[in-house]
Design a protein around this motif. Structure first.
Motif, PDB file in Angstrom:
ATOM      1  N   THR A 109       0.818  -1.215   0.000  1.00 47.06           N
ATOM      2  CA  THR A 109       0.000   0.000   0.000  1.00 47.06           C
ATOM      3  C   THR A 109       0.852   1.267   0.000  1.00 47.06           C
ATOM      4  O   THR A 109       0.347   2.363   0.221  1.00 47.06           O
ATOM      5  CB  THR A 109      -0.973   0.032   1.196  1.00 47.06           C
ATOM      6  N   GLY A 147      -5.751   0.771   4.930  1.00 42.04           N
ATOM      7  CA  GLY A 147      -5.401   0.006   3.747  1.00 42.04           C
ATOM      8  C   GLY A 147      -4.328  -1.031   4.035  1.00 42.04           C
ATOM      9  O   GLY A 147      -4.396  -2.166   3.555  1.00 42.04           O
ATOM     10  N   ARG A 151      -4.773  -5.141   3.702  1.00 41.71           N
ATOM     11  CA  ARG A 151      -3.936  -5.965   2.826  1.00 41.71           C
ATOM     12  C   ARG A 151      -3.184  -7.029   3.617  1.00 41.71           C
ATOM     13  O   ARG A 151      -2.945  -8.133   3.114  1.00 41.71           O
ATOM     14  CB  ARG A 151      -2.928  -5.107   2.056  1.00 41.71           C
ATOM     15  N   GLN A 177      -7.859   2.205  -1.683  1.00 38.08           N
ATOM     16  CA  GLN A 177      -7.129   1.023  -1.222  1.00 38.08           C
ATOM     17  C   GLN A 177      -7.933   0.241  -0.183  1.00 38.08           C
ATOM     18  O   GLN A 177      -7.749  -0.967  -0.033  1.00 38.08           O
ATOM     19  CB  GLN A 177      -5.763   1.420  -0.650  1.00 38.08           C
ATOM     20  N   LYS A 422       0.609   8.322  -3.453  1.00 42.05           N
ATOM     21  CA  LYS A 422      -0.629   8.285  -2.667  1.00 42.05           C
ATOM     22  C   LYS A 422      -1.217   9.682  -2.472  1.00 42.05           C
ATOM     23  O   LYS A 422      -2.335   9.825  -1.970  1.00 42.05           O
ATOM     24  CB  LYS A 422      -0.374   7.646  -1.297  1.00 42.05           C
ATOM     25  N   LEU A 443      -6.813   1.303  -9.536  1.00 41.84           N
ATOM     26  CA  LEU A 443      -7.814   1.438  -8.474  1.00 41.84           C
ATOM     27  C   LEU A 443      -9.128   2.048  -8.964  1.00 41.84           C
ATOM     28  O   LEU A 443     -10.209   1.641  -8.534  1.00 41.84           O
ATOM     29  CB  LEU A 443      -7.246   2.290  -7.326  1.00 41.84           C
TER      30      LEU A 443
END
Length: 484
Positions: A109, A147, A151, A177, A422, A443
């Motif tokens: 991430t 996120g 994950r 995410q 990000k 995404l």
């Protein structure tokens, strides 16, 4: 190694106990009952180790062999870090004007939290499979934690994860995410409020001992001790790369570390490493949400009227809960004092540190606060000087480097907490461009799924009902599997 609460009400817990806990039953936070000391000889020997090997050595000091044998621990850490995009997992970059940046964002991430989160998830799975049990993870996030937590446990049959994020107060990539991570064990809530608002119902849920017991409720944000434990390795790795002694008898040189600070988990990890004998000079760098800065400057540990939205949203925090751990360490582990201090803070949102505690804080920590304009200026300068792009949180640390250049012979490191990919809006505001990784580009095309926590909702009740319902579904499924 055993663990206790910062509020004196709980002692003698195992690593497994605290791994599966959020806040301690007395409302405090778990910490090791003793802090191991690293000798200069140990540091010389460890200088040749990779980041992954260093992390294993540190974890072995805090995780007893009888809980996770060393050879299992090595395998779990190796598995946790196997998905990182560079072989060395982390990278130290040295730029113009003695600017050193420790990149911690090469996980799935693109945030530093992937490091601790992936390891924590592997430890959880180890115990859950061994004991044939389940856990429910409950996480509030100011951006990156959610996120990364999702994950780390995505698709695991032994774990359900419930994540709440502040809607409209994080970046699009951070939100996607979470909301595009669709799996049976992932449950995402968008809250109409701030990350500090989310922490209030979560504390109440963790304080419900019956709920915690029945659902194996636990946290994966930096309330969880394991997150702090793994993050201590960042500081040791940076130190050994930049400042390790060359010969026996040579005094240990000092390394200054500039740390973007929100919930103060990294600062806590740095303080622990300092107590382990590493001569660090820690600088907590914040944005306009400056409670930690005010605490260091004047002893004023009080919330502002509201959380300010900034270009560095992951540190838009007015309740830096890990400072409780710092106060506990600095007060000589005085749990009664910390209990009184933090209960007053939770009740009034205002606190003036005693003269002695403020002095102790200033001895281990200095601080600075950066405006959005300062963030943008720093991003632009770092690019102009080095053709090196930094995220707005990393810029919070690098700003201090530019404002206060080091003198010859000094060593300094800036912590890079996330990839600029990000934070595209901040990059654009700085007048810069970036090539997005393929995973980030993808995404936008993915399906999303989440529930909304409206301002008018009782968030505690809504989350509680969801956890209860989730548990009922799991029990029915397990019963059906048994019948089959």
């Amino acid at each position: 190694m055993r663990y206790c609460s910062t509020r004196a009400g709980v002692q003698g817990r195992s690593f497994r106990d605290v791994l599966f806990s959020g806040y301690a039953p007395d409302g405090g936070m778990f910490m090791p009952e003793s802090i191991p000391l690293l000798s200069a000889e140990t540091l010389r020997l460890w200088r040749r180790l990779s980041y992954q090997q260093l992390l294993c050595e540190i974890c072995c000091l805090y995780i007893p062999e009888q809980e996770i044998p060393r050879h299992h621990l090595q395998g779990l850490i190796s598995q946790a870090l196997s998905s990182f995009s560079i072989p060395d997992v982390v990278r130290l970059v040295q730029l113009k004007d003695s600017l050193s940046i420790l990149e911690l964002f090469h996980g799935e991430t693109l945030a530093f939290k992937d490091l601790a989160m992936s390891c924590t998830a592997q430890f959880l799975q180890y115990f859950l499979r061994k004991d044939r049990k389940r856990a429910t993870i409950l996480v509030g996030t100011s951006g990156d934690t959610g996120g990364s937590a999702i994950r780390s446990v995505f698709g695991l049959s032994e774990v359900d994860i419930v994540v709440a994020f502040p809607r409209g107060r994080i970046t699009k990539v951070q939100e996607l995410q979470m909301t595009t991570s669709i799996a049976d064990n992932v449950h995402v809530f968008a809250a109409e409020g701030t990350s500090d608002d989310i922490d209030v119902p979560l504390r109440k849920l963790f304080a419900d001992a019956d709920l915690v017991r029945r659902h194996g409720l636990m946290s994966l944000n930096s309330v969880n001790w394991c997150r702090i434990l793994v993050q201590t390795a960042h500081f040791l790795f940076a130190y050994l790369q930049l400042s390790a002694p060359q010969a026996e008898g040579e005094p240990l040189p000092v390394l200054e570390v500039l740390v973007p600070t929100g919930g103060a988990g990294n600062v806590t990890a740095g303080c622990i490493m300092k107590l382990m004998g590493i001569p660090l000079r820690l600088v907590a760098m914040v944005n306009a949400n400056d409670i930690v800065h005010r605490a260091v400057q004047s002893g004023d540990f009080s919330m502002s009227n509201a959380v300010k939205q900034t270009l560095a949203p992951a540190i838009d925090i007015q309740d830096p809960y890990n400072m409780e751990r710092v106060f506990w360490l600095l007060s000589g582990r005085d749990g009664v004092m910390v209990k009184n201090l933090m209960e007053e803070f939770q009740r009034t949102h205002k606190l003036t540190l005693s003269a002695s505690l403020h002095q102790q804080l200033c001895e281990v920590l200095s601080s600075g606060s950066v405006s959005d304009d300062g963030i943008l200026e720093t991003m632009r300068r770092c690019w102009q000087d080095n053709h090196y792009l930094i995220c707005p949180h990393t810029a919070v640390a690098v700003w201090r480097h530019y404002q206060s250049p080091i003198t010859p012979g000094e060593n300094r490191c800036c912590i890079a907490t996330a990839s600029p990919a990000k934070f595209q809006e901040a990059v654009q505001k700085a007048g810069l461009t970036l090539d997005l990784p393929k995973a980030v580009q993808a995404l936008d095309a993915l399906e999303t799924h989440y529930e909304v926590l409206e301002q008018s909702d009782d968030w505690e009740s809504k989350l509680r009902l969801h956890i209860e319902s989730m548990g009922s579904v799991r029990r029915r499924g397990e019963t059906a599997e048994t019948r089959d």
